[in-house]
Design a protein around this motif. Structure first.
Motif, PDB file in Angstrom:
ATOM      1  N   HIS A  75      -6.866  -5.126   0.637  1.00 42.31           N
ATOM      2  CA  HIS A  75      -7.159  -5.536  -0.742  1.00 42.31           C
ATOM      3  C   HIS A  75      -5.941  -5.274  -1.622  1.00 42.31           C
ATOM      4  O   HIS A  75      -5.613  -6.078  -2.491  1.00 42.31           O
ATOM      5  N   ALA A  76      -5.286  -4.149  -1.380  1.00 41.94           N
ATOM      6  CA  ALA A  76      -4.092  -3.799  -2.158  1.00 41.94           C
ATOM      7  C   ALA A  76      -3.260  -2.812  -1.366  1.00 41.94           C
ATOM      8  O   ALA A  76      -3.790  -2.054  -0.559  1.00 41.94           O
ATOM      9  N   ILE A  77      -1.949  -2.850  -1.603  1.00 41.48           N
ATOM     10  CA  ILE A  77      -1.040  -1.861  -0.999  1.00 41.48           C
ATOM     11  C   ILE A  77      -0.277  -1.198  -2.141  1.00 41.48           C
ATOM     12  O   ILE A  77       0.332  -1.892  -2.967  1.00 41.48           O
ATOM     13  N   ARG A  78      -0.367   0.123  -2.235  1.00 43.44           N
ATOM     14  CA  ARG A  78       0.387   0.834  -3.274  1.00 43.44           C
ATOM     15  C   ARG A  78       1.428   1.718  -2.583  1.00 43.44           C
ATOM     16  O   ARG A  78       1.116   2.787  -2.092  1.00 43.44           O
ATOM     17  N   ASP A  79       2.655   1.218  -2.571  1.00 42.91           N
ATOM     18  CA  ASP A  79       3.733   1.890  -1.849  1.00 42.91           C
ATOM     19  C   ASP A  79       4.388   2.927  -2.760  1.00 42.91           C
ATOM     20  O   ASP A  79       4.959   2.586  -3.786  1.00 42.91           O
ATOM     21  N   MET A  80       4.294   4.230  -2.410  1.00 41.88           N
ATOM     22  CA  MET A  80       4.851   5.293  -3.251  1.00 41.88           C
ATOM     23  C   MET A  80       6.096   5.898  -2.597  1.00 41.88           C
ATOM     24  O   MET A  80       6.482   7.018  -2.919  1.00 41.88           O
ATOM     25  N   GLY A  81       6.687   5.218  -1.648  1.00 40.98           N
ATOM     26  CA  GLY A  81       7.879   5.754  -0.981  1.00 40.98           C
ATOM     27  C   GLY A  81       7.520   6.211   0.410  1.00 40.98           C
ATOM     28  O   GLY A  81       7.284   5.384   1.281  1.00 40.98           O
ATOM     29  N   THR A  82       7.442   7.531   0.628  1.00 38.39           N
ATOM     30  CA  THR A  82       7.123   8.020   1.978  1.00 38.39           C
ATOM     31  C   THR A  82       5.621   7.927   2.260  1.00 38.39           C
ATOM     32  O   THR A  82       5.190   8.033   3.394  1.00 38.39           O
TER      33      THR A  82
END
Lengths: 443, 443
Positions: free
Chosen positions: A35-42
């Motif tokens: 539904h969603a991807i929230r990429d915060m780095g690692t």
């Protein structure tokens, strides 16, 4: 040859199984759509859309055995990982991802921001992309609640001794209806689409006493308003051996009470998503047409223009009046003028200008028309004659009366209107899966 | 203004209340239609037809306060009297009449002997007088059982996490379908009646994962057989995240198991009236199309004429084989040839001449077609292209795939065929309330 023995338990779990509580810290497998991807780095949060809601999955570089770049929104996946509690996750739990298998992927990026909590898109755009816009969690909830309404209708009526029927939607032309009917060619014979199961359910009262149907009806009306559809789902029932049209109103009140309870109990999650307050149905005021017109005219200083019908604005005011004076969300308006009711409506013997019929208004809109019907064969013929109607195409309907029918009555409820008012929207298309109106024939 | 507070208890009793047992010798009031009058001189039996069955009332000259001559068949009445046990009465109880009030009466004598136990009338006559012939107790039972099937379908699927949907029956013309579609004029635009909710339910898999619908479908086929209708009720479901088409067969088997139990438990009286033995659904054999064709050909010495389809006689023989060899009433036939399946059917990767699909045969007749569908956008386009299809009118359907769809499949069950085979009839019109066929558009 092999034997199929029924549904087997899958090794992938659904949300309710994950939430059951006793498998925290265990290995689990789930599937769903990204539904969603929230990429915060690692670390990255991958939100899966499942049929019961959203599920947070956590990708951690070095721990999760796949490349985050391989994953995109609208992929469908199978995720394995460790189930953990999480205050910040939508469902209070999350999955620490070990691995992801991609089951399928989209060909293009999404045309609408469906992962937003509120899809701030025009109704027009939402309808054009209906199968996509409904992937938004808030958008789809409407139709889960709609399911609850239909389910409540059926379950309540089964319990009251009604039999469910399926009547044909293609029929012969008849003296009723006329301009508002869709016409089609039926193997070189003129035919129409039924605007209501009225005649069929009445005929079936002679067989099962109490019958209902939940099915599409078709109206070729050239209205282009927020409240009209050219095809909608009608919740219909008809019952015999009534003492009066009050029995019909009592049955509808019972349905609404049952259904509001069902929604509260079984659809609590959906109600919460839309922050809906359920309407009160414990007692529903019932007031005469001529009386409420007068009351409303007096209270709000509005001049009555048409003594024989209710204008949309008057329906609004009647509901406002019922809310203010009786704390009521629903209100029955009874004894509609005969000239505004069909030939089969029973006239009030005390004043034949009025009928033993009613509408139910809900938050300012008519959602039901019902009443007692004429059951005597000769009286029915007389009423048809008085309106200049012929018996053409109605022979079978009339024959049910010729061979005896009990006193009876019934009603029809517009499912989409009831849903719309329940979710407090003002355009019926919001509560219609794939609306059909003057301009819309697709999707 | 008055408040309507819900359904109130009536002073007239229903059969189940009379049979509850603790009111023998008490005064009771019932209503019903006069099904038959058997005048024996000083005593007469008046049989009332009620929604749950027949109720014997006894008129005794001098005791009952009305004139027997005032009563005729097809009157509807309210009877007061004393409830008594009676070995000879249909329900084991009878009412010794004190008084009768006539609620309504027929205008003419009945055209069919509906009070007979078996209505020995031609199908044609029964259908011409459908609302009357169904007043026969055995005739109407079919549709009570049909209710049970639909109820079983819905309740089972709710329990399996499916969402009920209502999809439009009027649609735009598309590349699929063609000759078998009813055409109509939709505000000066060409439109069609949907022959199946196929595209809609697939689109909705992207929203709810699992969906179902129970609604009419329309087929303008010029067949005039015992097994074809031009309008029928289709029980459809579609589910995502399947491992293969075997998951669809497992779900259908689960539905059949659930429904046979429901019928046994809740519709026992109806089953008894028709003396029906319920089919076995505990395990359903599943066998490949090419394999069963060969087995049947060998066992019954019948030459295979068409290797790509099943002839009606072959369906009969397959069921006979399944009964003889595996003691099975149902049999799944899998891997149908690709050329006989629509473009959206998924080909078997091991041999693309066959599909990952199935039919379910029940007592010699196909009642279900189902299978896995193509879920990849590009593959779907390729399959359409190979069949020379354009995208016209299918843009929205295709867009659901463009934006990602899980692996999925589903099926459609013909309600009337399933009902017909359950009651062991051989004409589908027997199991259709108001059939629509080449010649029949009324009632």
């Amino acid at each position: 040859m092999e034997f199929v023995t029924g549904v087997r338990k899958k090794d992938t779990l659904e949300l309710n199984e994950l939430l059951a509580g006793d498998i925290i810290d265990e290995h689990v497998k789930v599937n769903g759509a990204v539904h969603a991807i929230r990429d915060m780095g690692t670390v990255a949060f991958i939100i899966l859309r499942k049929r019961e809601g959203l599920l947070q999955c956590v990708f951690e570089e070095g721990v999760s055995k796949f490349n985050l770049k391989d994953l995109k929104e609208a992929d469908t996946v199978e995720v394995t990982g460790i189930l953990a509690e999480s205050d910040k996750a939508p469902a209070g739990i999350e999955i620490r991802i070990e691995d992801v298998i991609i089951l399928s992927g989209p060909a293009e990026p999404m045309p609408l921001p469906i992962a937003k909590w509120k899809l701030n898109t025009s109704l027009e755009a939402k309808l054009n992309y209906r199968p996509i816009s409904l992937r938004n969690i808030r958008e789809r909830v409407t139709f889960k609640l709609q399911e609850g309404i239909v389910r409540g209708f059926r379950d309540f009526l089964y319990g009251e001794g009604f039999t469910e029927i399926h009547t044909p939607k293609i029929g012969a032309k008849s003296a009723e209806g006329g301009a508002n009917l869709f016409k089609l060619d039926y193997f070189h014979r003129p035919a129409i689409l039924q605007q209501s199961p009225q005649f069929y359910k009445q005929m079936m009262v002679g067989v099962f006493d109490r019958v209902f149907e939940t099915a599409p009806v078709f109206r070729a009306e050239k209205h282009n308003t927020k409240r009209h559809l050219n095809e909608y789902t009608s919740l219909d029932f008809e019952m015999g051996y009534i003492g009066g049209f009050e029995d019909i109103m009592a049955m509808e009140t019972g349905f609404l009470q049952y259904t509001m309870e069902l929604l509260e109990k079984t659809y609590a999650g959906e109600l919460k998503i839309l922050e809906i307050e359920l309407p009160k149905a414990k007692e529903i005021p019932s007031v005469r047409f001529d009386e409420i017109k007068k009351l409303v005219s007096e209270k709000y200083g509005r001049k009555m223009r048409n003594p024989f019908d209710l204008e949309p604005e008057e329906e609004q005011l009647i509901s406002q009046y019922a809310k203010e004076e009786w704390d009521a969300d629903f209100v029955f308006v009874t004894h509609y003028p005969s000239k505004k009711r069909p030939f089969y409506a029973m006239d009030d013997p005390e004043d034949t200008n009025y009928t033993l019929s009613f509408d139910l208004l809900f938050r300012g809109m008519e959602i039901t028309t019902g009443g007692q019907r004429v059951h005597d064969y000769h009286e029915l013929l007389k009423k048809m004659e008085a309106r200049g109607m012929t018996e053409e195409g109605m022979e079978q309907y009339l024959s049910a009366f010729k061979y005896g029918m009990p006193p009876h009555g019934g009603l029809g409820i517009g499912l989409e209107r009831l849903t719309m008012k329940l979710i407090e929207e003002d355009n019926v298309r919001e509560a219609t899966l794939f609306p059909r109106d003057l301009s819309r024939l697709e999707p």
